[in-house]
Design an enzyme around this catalytic site. Structure first.
Site, short mmCIF file in Angstrom:
data_model
loop_
_atom_site.label_atom_id
_atom_site.label_comp_id
_atom_site.label_asym_id
_atom_site.label_seq_id
_atom_site.Cartn_x
_atom_site.Cartn_y
_atom_site.Cartn_z
N ASN A 32 15.24 42.92 40.81
CA ASN A 32 14.31 44.04 41.07
C ASN A 32 13.10 43.99 40.15
OD1 ASN A 32 15.37 44.84 38.65
ND2 ASN A 32 15.87 46.94 39.26
N GLY A 36 12.27 41.17 34.51
CA GLY A 36 11.96 39.78 34.86
C GLY A 36 10.61 39.69 35.54
N LEU A 73 23.91 38.21 36.57
CA LEU A 73 23.14 38.27 35.31
C LEU A 73 22.23 39.48 35.24
CD1 LEU A 73 23.99 35.17 35.47
CD2 LEU A 73 21.96 34.72 34.13
N SER A 75 20.58 42.59 34.36
CA SER A 75 20.67 43.62 33.32
C SER A 75 19.53 43.43 32.33
CB SER A 75 21.99 43.52 32.53
OG SER A 75 21.94 44.40 31.40
N GLY A 102 31.99 43.55 44.81
CA GLY A 102 32.33 43.86 46.20
C GLY A 102 31.79 42.81 47.15
N TYR A 145 23.93 49.59 26.40
CA TYR A 145 24.11 48.18 26.80
C TYR A 145 25.54 47.74 26.53
CZ TYR A 145 23.10 43.08 26.71
OH TYR A 145 23.07 41.72 26.92
N ARG A 186 12.51 40.76 21.25
CA ARG A 186 13.57 39.99 20.59
C ARG A 186 12.97 39.13 19.49
NH1 ARG A 186 17.46 38.44 25.73
NH2 ARG A 186 15.51 38.29 26.92
#
Ligand code: NAD
Ligand code: UDP
Length: 310
Positions: A32, A36, A73, A75, A102, A145, A186
């Site tokens: 989404n 990213g 992945l 998140s 699911g 998190y 980071r």
């Protein structure tokens, strides 16, 4: 195989897409774009076997046709990101993991959860083996998190036990490399960006806290080896070479050949004091160990950020 990568437009996800395509798989990236970017997968546009779907995986996931494997992945991953998007982080770890599981169940596909060393919290056991249950503050700012990932692990193993889904868990430790966002907060992109700009490096606290940095190609290789194995984990994927943040700051200054100095800033709440993976299990069960030295990996990463500044 036909493989779905949720979070495929992110830092690690985009490198995983590259590797899976190179290995001859068909790859669908789903993202989404909250943290990213399509820039990370722009080079894959038009490549045979690759497709991209913009979708929030906390909503029902529809994929037409057969699917053999799901890498989950999606998140936010940087502390600055998950503190900026606390509810989205909790939702993607819980609802998003449920939807991805699911989907895997409906398709009869294998499943791999990208979990994290943060499930160990501020660890009281060092280095961290997979058998350690962790020391997490559920109501602190990092809890959004850490607890989302702990819930995701519990959900993944519930599907494994109850539905007999072929589900695995990788606990990824600090990974770095090209395609990290320069503003993701980071330590690796922050220090490199500061060193390249001639700004002071912002060391939080007294810099005595430790981290262990793994180059992204090694991390991706660990994820692929876990998919190819018959081992479920949880298994640590990380590089055991540990250093203090202050040592890392000096390492970056040397690598960039920068004349910047260090500015000390307050330590964020619940910042883990130590972190280093015990990778005995990955070595034994997957035949995996990291191959790229910090010197080599940082040279590639600095080059990437240098080029982006041009
Ligand atoms: P990243 O932020 O670059 O990538 C995560 C991707 O997930 C992004 O592209 C984002 O847009 C996407 N995403 C987030 N929520 C979504 C949603 N609801 N629906 C669809 N897409 C969504 O981060 P990264 O460093 O590449 O991390 C990837 C995964 O690896 C994460 O699950 C993270 O928790 C895990 N991990 C990373 C590290 C590390 O050091 N990089 C360490 C431990 C674990
Ligand atoms: N850190 C720092 N300066 C920065 C960014 C981070 O000193 O500008 C420290 C941070 O406090 C932590 C370590 O570097 O101790 C690694 O932080 P990062 O955000 O990369 O990830 P974490 O391992 O905490 O999830």
């Amino acid at each position: 195989m036909k493989i779905l990568v949720t979070g495929g437009a992110g830092f690690i996800g985009s490198h995983l897409c590259d590797r899976l395509l190179d290995d001859g798989h068909e790859v669908m990236a789903m993202d989404n774009l909250i943290t990213g970017s399509v820039d990370n997968i722009a080079h894959l546009a038009g490549r045979s076997g690759f497709s991209f779907i913009r979708h929030d995986v906390t909503d029902y996931i529809f994929v037409a046709g057969e699917l053999d494997f799901v890498f989950h992945l999606a998140s936010p991953a940087s502390p600055a990101d998950y503190m900026a998007y606390p509810i989205q982080t909790l939702k993607v770890g819980s609802l998003g993991t449920h939807k991805a599981l699911g989907l895997a169940l409906a398709k009869g596909a294998g499943f791999l959860l990208a979990s994290t060393s943060e499930v160990y919290g501020d660890p009281l056991v060092h280095p961290q083996p997979e058998g350690y249950w962790g020391n997490v503050n559920p109501v602190g700012p990092r809890g959004v998190y850490d607890e989302a990932k702990r819930f995701a692990e519990a959900m993944t193993f519930a599907y494994r036990r109850y539905h007999e889904l072929d589900a695995r868990i990788a606990r990824i430790f600090n990974t770095y490399g090209p395609r990290m966002r320069s503003d993701d907060g980071r330590v690796v992109p922050t220090f490199i960006g500061q060193a390249l700009a001639g700004e002071n490096l912002t060391v939080f606290g007294d810099g005595s806290q430790t981290r262990s940095f793994c180059y992204v190609a090694d991390t991706v290789d660990g994820l692929v080896k876990l998919m190819e194995s018959d081992f479920a984990g949880p298994v640590n994927i990380g590089n055991p070479r540990e250093m203090t943040v202050a040592e890392f700051a000096r390492f970056v200054l040397d690598t960039v050949d920068s004349s910047s100095s260090i500015a000390y800033k307050p330590l964020p709440v619940d910042d883990p004091k130590v972190r280093r993976p015990d990778i005995s299990l990955a070595r034994e069960k997957l035949g995996w160990l990291p191959k790229i030295s910090l010197e080599e990996g940082m040279a590639h990463t600095v080059e990437y950020f240098r080029n982006r500044r041009k």
